[in-house]
Design an enzyme around this catalytic site. Structure first.
Site, PDB file in Angstrom:
ATOM      1  N   ARG B  50       0.830  -1.216   0.000  1.00 44.08           N
ATOM      2  CA  ARG B  50       0.000   0.000   0.000  1.00 44.08           C
ATOM      3  C   ARG B  50       0.856   1.255   0.000  1.00 44.08           C
ATOM      4  NH1 ARG B  50      -4.537   0.650   4.571  1.00 44.08           N
ATOM      5  NH2 ARG B  50      -2.682   1.144   5.793  1.00 44.08           N
ATOM      6  N   HIS B 101       5.326  22.294  -6.861  1.00 40.73           N
ATOM      7  CA  HIS B 101       5.569  21.087  -7.658  1.00 40.73           C
ATOM      8  C   HIS B 101       6.455  20.122  -6.873  1.00 40.73           C
ATOM      9  CE1 HIS B 101       4.118  23.885 -10.701  1.00 40.73           C
ATOM     10  NE2 HIS B 101       3.731  22.812 -11.364  1.00 40.73           N
ATOM     11  N   LYS B 141      -3.182   6.694   0.917  1.00 36.29           N
ATOM     12  CA  LYS B 141      -3.026   7.033   2.335  1.00 36.29           C
ATOM     13  C   LYS B 141      -2.150   8.282   2.438  1.00 36.29           C
ATOM     14  CE  LYS B 141      -2.354   4.796   6.825  1.00 36.29           C
ATOM     15  NZ  LYS B 141      -3.695   5.111   7.374  1.00 36.29           N
ATOM     16  N   GLU B 173     -16.404   5.304   5.670  1.00 35.02           N
ATOM     17  CA  GLU B 173     -15.352   4.849   6.584  1.00 35.02           C
ATOM     18  C   GLU B 173     -15.220   5.827   7.746  1.00 35.02           C
ATOM     19  OE1 GLU B 173     -11.722   5.017   4.232  1.00 35.02           O
ATOM     20  OE2 GLU B 173     -12.256   7.006   3.498  1.00 35.02           O
TER      21      GLU B 173
END
Lengths: 281, 281
Positions: B50, B101, B141, B173
């Site tokens: 993840r 950026h 995340k 959630e």
């Protein structure tokens, strides 16, 4: 370049926050940004008003009053010897034991060379794309620009200068600028809600009120595309005509007369404010 | 406590980022978090998967491969001598010249004592409130918990343990946990979209599949309120029964049989994984 960091001036190299700060852990921080013209801070009181309001909006307290903040800014300007500077005031959530609840905030004030839009930038104008998104807690100038920065590769791919957010068919703002349109019946319109209330926006509204009818209200995407002029306002960009949106050309694809007149008035106001302030000292 | 910071181990005091980093300037950073059981990292591969995916989602590259990250984690665990630790991997947008950026990312890995939910926490369960909000880029995340932290004073006022997000009548959630319901006909259901895919969620789904019918689909607010059981899952909370939502009591206001069985299975799985891993070394 000197940096003010919690009650003291430190070198730029020392302007570091521990990774336990809630800004780094949870993106919890507010800021404001203004610039100087010939060494004179522009609309500083407006920016300080908004900085205090942003902090309060996130339940944080700035442990300096307005005069103290102004004195720090002046000291930074003196130390930097920059005539065209950008001042960034930042208040973070502080060092949080549980990485979740806000603690004693950290106050950081930086002063760096400012890059502002030129007359050439005005003439060239912007090509922009639209994107469906609503900023979170939009009235608060938080550091949350996640979607804006994430969109940069798309902007590059599309050859766009910036992105205009809309939501449920209503346009709101650019990530760092407000949007205005001129309608076919020559009314200046700008969104009234779900936006950050820009300081340049405020002063443009004030200047325009003496010149043409002004409305603050919702603007739909079709109304945007049919506008005779579109422009954006921001501290560093001042006023930039928006000439192309997605695959549409606005007006004749050149800066329009209302945009040009307001740009002239804003530039004059800023120059005069700086000159008057210098004469008072 | 040692911290890994770009290519070296530094002291906790040295774990500082310059304020020019894009995480501080624009909230642009991703992280992941896992814990150890008896010194053994739990579901580390899932969390590393993840972490790489979150970084890629924000167009950032982690300049360490999986084995290198694992070796760093092991070194931090050895140095910390903690048997129950929380490992936080963080990748920030880097020092950005234009504050907008993304540049070369900064990689920070910390190891701290972990506080996990106890059997008492399970029995006590949670009282929660609902709030209309959709997290931005929910599959990634990122460090954006602006609304979650901003809601803490409201939670305190309401005496709530946590807040369940919903949008357009569909629940999604909690800020840091996934939600599950058990329906009157004994089906386990959890939202399928517009969420962060939790690692504990994944393992609970896997365990539940051998025990009762499972569905991943939209859940409306009324369906939530009429559920016979509701619980949340997270790395540190494992499984916590949700017993009160706004002014509604779920079931009889006590942890239900499905929640209890899955809690038992998850606890057993975690203990066995840690024991097996230790036996292999």
């Amino acid at each position: 370049m000197a940096v003010y960091f919690n009650d003291q001036f430190v070198s730029n190299e020392e302007a570091k926050l521990h990774v336990a700060d809630l800004s780094l852990q949870r993106g919890y921080a507010v800021f404001d940004f203004f610039r100087t013209v010939n060494g004179v801070p522009l609309f500083m009181d407006d920016h300080l008003d908004r900085f205090y309001a942003s902090a309060a909006g996130l339940y944080m307290t700035i442990n300096k009053n307005r005069e103290e903040l102004k004195a720090i800014v002046q000291e930074l300007l003196q130390r930097s010897s920059l005539s065209e500077a950008g001042i960034r005031l930042m208040l973070t959530g502080g060092y949080s034991a549980d990485s979740y609840h806000s603690m004693t905030p950290n106050l950081i004030i930086t002063c760096n060379p400012a890059k502002t839009a030129t007359a050439d930038d005005f003439e060239k104008g912007y090509s922009v794309i639209t994107y469906e998104h609503q900023r979170q807690l939009p009235h608060i100038k938080s550091i949350n620009y996640l979607v804006a920065v994430w969109l940069q590769p798309l902007l590059k791919e599309k050859g766009a200068d910036d992105v205009l957010y809309h939501y449920n068919n209503i346009i709101t703002e650019f990530p760092r600028s407000n949007v205005f349109i001129v309608t076919a019946d020559n009314i200046l319109v700008t969104p009234a809600r779900n936006i950050l209330y820009g300081i340049t926006r405020k002063h443009v509204l004030s200047l325009a009120a003496g010149y043409l009818p002004v409305e603050e209200r919702d603007i739909t995407l079709p109304e945007l595309m049919n506008a005779t002029e579109v422009f954006l306002t921001s501290t560093t960009k001042k006023i930039i005509p928006v000439l192309h949106i997605d695959n549409n050309t606005i007006g004749n694809g050149k800066p329009g007369p209302v945009t040009r007149e307001l740009y002239r008035q804003l530039t004059t106001l800023q120059t005069n404010l700086a000159a008057n302030e210098q004469n008072c000292h």
